[in-house]
Write a protein that holds these residues in place. Structure first.
Motif, PDB file in Angstrom:
ATOM      1  N   ALA A 118       0.844  -1.194   0.000  1.00 27.42           N
ATOM      2  CA  ALA A 118       0.000   0.000   0.000  1.00 27.42           C
ATOM      3  C   ALA A 118       0.874   1.237   0.000  1.00 27.42           C
ATOM      4  O   ALA A 118       2.020   1.203   0.486  1.00 27.42           O
ATOM      5  CB  ALA A 118      -0.931   0.005   1.204  1.00 27.42           C
ATOM      6  N   ILE A 119       0.309   2.334  -0.512  1.00 20.32           N
ATOM      7  CA  ILE A 119       1.047   3.605  -0.552  1.00 20.32           C
ATOM      8  C   ILE A 119       0.056   4.745  -0.331  1.00 20.32           C
ATOM      9  O   ILE A 119      -1.044   4.760  -0.895  1.00 20.32           O
ATOM     10  CB  ILE A 119       1.797   3.753  -1.898  1.00 20.32           C
ATOM     11  N   THR A 120       0.447   5.692   0.501  1.00 16.79           N
ATOM     12  CA  THR A 120      -0.403   6.854   0.760  1.00 16.79           C
ATOM     13  C   THR A 120      -0.134   7.938  -0.280  1.00 16.79           C
ATOM     14  O   THR A 120       0.812   7.841  -1.062  1.00 16.79           O
ATOM     15  CB  THR A 120      -0.129   7.425   2.154  1.00 16.79           C
ATOM     16  N   SER A 121      -0.954   8.973  -0.265  1.00 18.10           N
ATOM     17  CA  SER A 121      -0.745  10.073  -1.200  1.00 18.10           C
ATOM     18  C   SER A 121       0.579  10.777  -0.947  1.00 18.10           C
ATOM     19  O   SER A 121       1.153  11.373  -1.866  1.00 18.10           O
ATOM     20  CB  SER A 121      -1.899  11.068  -1.105  1.00 18.10           C
ATOM     21  N   TYR A 145       4.400  -3.094   3.200  1.00 16.65           N
ATOM     22  CA  TYR A 145       4.431  -4.317   2.419  1.00 16.65           C
ATOM     23  C   TYR A 145       4.131  -5.536   3.292  1.00 16.65           C
ATOM     24  O   TYR A 145       4.449  -5.561   4.477  1.00 16.65           O
ATOM     25  CB  TYR A 145       5.822  -4.526   1.802  1.00 16.65           C
ATOM     26  N   ALA A 146       3.573  -6.539   2.653  1.00 20.56           N
ATOM     27  CA  ALA A 146       3.479  -7.839   3.312  1.00 20.56           C
ATOM     28  C   ALA A 146       4.890  -8.381   3.501  1.00 20.56           C
ATOM     29  O   ALA A 146       5.764  -8.161   2.647  1.00 20.56           O
ATOM     30  CB  ALA A 146       2.652  -8.793   2.457  1.00 20.56           C
ATOM     31  N   ASP A 147       5.100  -9.098   4.598  1.00 19.08           N
ATOM     32  CA  ASP A 147       6.434  -9.633   4.864  1.00 19.08           C
ATOM     33  C   ASP A 147       6.919 -10.526   3.725  1.00 19.08           C
ATOM     34  O   ASP A 147       8.106 -10.564   3.422  1.00 19.08           O
ATOM     35  CB  ASP A 147       6.426 -10.427   6.169  1.00 19.08           C
ATOM     36  N   SER A 148       6.002 -11.223   3.092  1.00 17.86           N
ATOM     37  CA  SER A 148       6.369 -12.186   2.053  1.00 17.86           C
ATOM     38  C   SER A 148       6.920 -11.542   0.784  1.00 17.86           C
ATOM     39  O   SER A 148       7.534 -12.223  -0.038  1.00 17.86           O
ATOM     40  CB  SER A 148       5.150 -13.048   1.690  1.00 17.86           C
ATOM     41  N   VAL A 149       6.706 -10.235   0.619  1.00 14.15           N
ATOM     42  CA  VAL A 149       7.173  -9.574  -0.612  1.00 14.15           C
ATOM     43  C   VAL A 149       8.214  -8.499  -0.354  1.00 14.15           C
ATOM     44  O   VAL A 149       8.735  -7.902  -1.314  1.00 14.15           O
ATOM     45  CB  VAL A 149       6.001  -8.965  -1.400  1.00 14.15           C
ATOM     46  N   LYS A 150       8.530  -8.253   0.911  1.00 12.99           N
ATOM     47  CA  LYS A 150       9.521  -7.209   1.228  1.00 12.99           C
ATOM     48  C   LYS A 150      10.851  -7.519   0.571  1.00 12.99           C
ATOM     49  O   LYS A 150      11.334  -8.648   0.616  1.00 12.99           O
ATOM     50  CB  LYS A 150       9.693  -7.103   2.746  1.00 12.99           C
ATOM     51  N   GLY A 151      11.429  -6.491  -0.042  1.00 16.92           N
ATOM     52  CA  GLY A 151      12.707  -6.654  -0.719  1.00 16.92           C
ATOM     53  C   GLY A 151      12.584  -7.142  -2.152  1.00 16.92           C
ATOM     54  O   GLY A 151      13.573  -7.121  -2.895  1.00 16.92           O
ATOM     55  N   ARG A 152      11.380  -7.576  -2.549  1.00 14.22           N
ATOM     56  CA  ARG A 152      11.188  -8.074  -3.920  1.00 14.22           C
ATOM     57  C   ARG A 152      10.212  -7.204  -4.708  1.00 14.22           C
ATOM     58  O   ARG A 152      10.378  -7.037  -5.913  1.00 14.22           O
ATOM     59  CB  ARG A 152      10.663  -9.511  -3.895  1.00 14.22           C
ATOM     60  N   PHE A 153       9.201  -6.669  -4.029  1.00 10.03           N
ATOM     61  CA  PHE A 153       8.189  -5.853  -4.694  1.00 10.03           C
ATOM     62  C   PHE A 153       8.350  -4.392  -4.288  1.00 10.03           C
ATOM     63  O   PHE A 153       8.736  -4.090  -3.162  1.00 10.03           O
ATOM     64  CB  PHE A 153       6.784  -6.306  -4.290  1.00 10.03           C
ATOM     65  N   THR A 154       8.023  -3.501  -5.222  1.00 11.72           N
ATOM     66  CA  THR A 154       8.051  -2.069  -4.945  1.00 11.72           C
ATOM     67  C   THR A 154       6.767  -1.431  -5.463  1.00 11.72           C
ATOM     68  O   THR A 154       6.431  -1.571  -6.643  1.00 11.72           O
ATOM     69  CB  THR A 154       9.250  -1.399  -5.618  1.00 11.72           C
ATOM     70  N   ILE A 155       6.071  -0.732  -4.571  1.00 10.34           N
ATOM     71  CA  ILE A 155       4.873  -0.004  -4.970  1.00 10.34           C
ATOM     72  C   ILE A 155       5.220   1.459  -5.168  1.00 10.34           C
ATOM     73  O   ILE A 155       6.030   2.027  -4.428  1.00 10.34           O
ATOM     74  CB  ILE A 155       3.746  -0.178  -3.924  1.00 10.34           C
ATOM     75  N   SER A 156       4.632   2.072  -6.183  1.00 15.05           N
ATOM     76  CA  SER A 156       4.846   3.499  -6.436  1.00 15.05           C
ATOM     77  C   SER A 156       3.563   4.062  -7.058  1.00 15.05           C
ATOM     78  O   SER A 156       2.675   3.306  -7.443  1.00 15.05           O
ATOM     79  CB  SER A 156       6.034   3.715  -7.372  1.00 15.05           C
ATOM     80  N   ARG A 157       3.487   5.383  -7.146  1.00 11.96           N
ATOM     81  CA  ARG A 157       2.286   5.978  -7.723  1.00 11.96           C
ATOM     82  C   ARG A 157       2.633   7.281  -8.419  1.00 11.96           C
ATOM     83  O   ARG A 157       3.618   7.942  -8.080  1.00 11.96           O
ATOM     84  CB  ARG A 157       1.213   6.194  -6.661  1.00 11.96           C
ATOM     85  N   ASP A 158       1.783   7.634  -9.348  1.00 13.89           N
ATOM     86  CA  ASP A 158       1.855   8.909 -10.042  1.00 13.89           C
ATOM     87  C   ASP A 158       0.574   9.649  -9.689  1.00 13.89           C
ATOM     88  O   ASP A 158      -0.486   9.354 -10.233  1.00 13.89           O
ATOM     89  CB  ASP A 158       1.978   8.681 -11.549  1.00 13.89           C
ATOM     90  N   ASN A 159       0.646  10.581  -8.774  1.00 16.06           N
ATOM     91  CA  ASN A 159      -0.553  11.267  -8.302  1.00 16.06           C
ATOM     92  C   ASN A 159      -1.215  12.083  -9.413  1.00 16.06           C
ATOM     93  O   ASN A 159      -2.435  12.195  -9.470  1.00 16.06           O
ATOM     94  CB  ASN A 159      -0.220  12.169  -7.118  1.00 16.06           C
ATOM     95  N   ALA A 160      -0.413  12.647 -10.284  1.00 11.31           N
ATOM     96  CA  ALA A 160      -0.972  13.463 -11.365  1.00 11.31           C
ATOM     97  C   ALA A 160      -1.806  12.619 -12.326  1.00 11.31           C
ATOM     98  O   ALA A 160      -2.764  13.111 -12.927  1.00 11.31           O
ATOM     99  CB  ALA A 160       0.142  14.166 -12.120  1.00 11.31           C
ATOM    100  N   GLU A 161      -1.424  11.343 -12.474  1.00 11.36           N
ATOM    101  CA  GLU A 161      -2.133  10.442 -13.397  1.00 11.36           C
ATOM    102  C   GLU A 161      -3.064   9.477 -12.676  1.00 11.36           C
ATOM    103  O   GLU A 161      -3.684   8.624 -13.309  1.00 11.36           O
ATOM    104  CB  GLU A 161      -1.120   9.650 -14.229  1.00 11.36           C
ATOM    105  N   ASN A 162      -3.168   9.610 -11.350  1.00 17.40           N
ATOM    106  CA  ASN A 162      -4.020   8.705 -10.560  1.00 17.40           C
ATOM    107  C   ASN A 162      -3.710   7.241 -10.859  1.00 17.40           C
ATOM    108  O   ASN A 162      -4.618   6.427 -11.078  1.00 17.40           O
ATOM    109  CB  ASN A 162      -5.503   8.994 -10.816  1.00 17.40           C
ATOM    110  N   THR A 163      -2.438   6.935 -10.885  1.00 14.37           N
ATOM    111  CA  THR A 163      -1.988   5.596 -11.253  1.00 14.37           C
ATOM    112  C   THR A 163      -1.073   5.031 -10.169  1.00 14.37           C
ATOM    113  O   THR A 163      -0.260   5.769  -9.601  1.00 14.37           O
ATOM    114  CB  THR A 163      -1.256   5.628 -12.598  1.00 14.37           C
ATOM    115  N   VAL A 164      -1.221   3.752  -9.925  1.00 15.95           N
ATOM    116  CA  VAL A 164      -0.357   3.052  -8.988  1.00 15.95           C
ATOM    117  C   VAL A 164       0.307   1.898  -9.717  1.00 15.95           C
ATOM    118  O   VAL A 164      -0.290   1.303 -10.623  1.00 15.95           O
ATOM    119  CB  VAL A 164      -1.142   2.559  -7.754  1.00 15.95           C
ATOM    120  N   PHE A 165       1.543   1.618  -9.331  1.00 14.32           N
ATOM    121  CA  PHE A 165       2.327   0.578  -9.971  1.00 14.32           C
ATOM    122  C   PHE A 165       2.802  -0.435  -8.925  1.00 14.32           C
ATOM    123  O   PHE A 165       2.957  -0.101  -7.754  1.00 14.32           O
ATOM    124  CB  PHE A 165       3.551   1.170 -10.672  1.00 14.32           C
ATOM    125  N   LEU A 166       3.062  -1.636  -9.382  1.00 14.16           N
ATOM    126  CA  LEU A 166       3.679  -2.647  -8.529  1.00 14.16           C
ATOM    127  C   LEU A 166       4.758  -3.336  -9.348  1.00 14.16           C
ATOM    128  O   LEU A 166       4.455  -4.083 -10.285  1.00 14.16           O
ATOM    129  CB  LEU A 166       2.653  -3.660  -8.023  1.00 14.16           C
TER     130      LEU A 166
END
Length: 118
Positions: A50-53, A59-80
């Protein structure tokens, strides 16, 4: 009404990478928390990341260090960004967004399948 459209799922070998995207459109003033959940067959839906504005993440413990969440607030888009994928990451991945319009609404995407082969 708000629509969340996900993309980027697919089939990948263990150790590979995928990048999921989720774009929100419709009646949006702002979006607070955006998140990715997943649900494997026979299991409950679980939070992946999850990511705040403001950019704070968790992150869930199972994905820490492997997954990265990010977002583009201007485009209302979130990435994983998912790296070093494992067969146990196989699931349907759902985008979630807390959208502020006249009040706060909770929306879900339709889900995108991620399959990791061993």
């Amino acid at each position: 009404q708000v629509q969340l459209v996900e993309s980027g799922g697919g089939l990948v070998q263990a150790g590979g990478s995928l990048r999921l995207s989720c774009a929100a459109s419709g009646r949006i003033f702002s979006i607070n928390r955006m998140a990715w959940y997943r649900q494997a067959p026979g299991k409950q839906r679980e939070l992946v990341a999850a990511i705040t504005s403001g950019g704070s993440t968790n992150y869930a413990d199972s994905v820490k260090g492997r997954f990265t969440i990010s977002r583009d607030n201007a485009e209302n888009t979130v990435f994983l960004q998912m790296n070093s994928l494992k067969p146990e990451d196989t699931a349907v991945y759902y985008c979630n967004a807390m959208v502020v319009y006249t009040t706060t609404y909770n929306y879900w995407g339709q889900g995108t399948q991620v399959t990791v082969s061993s």
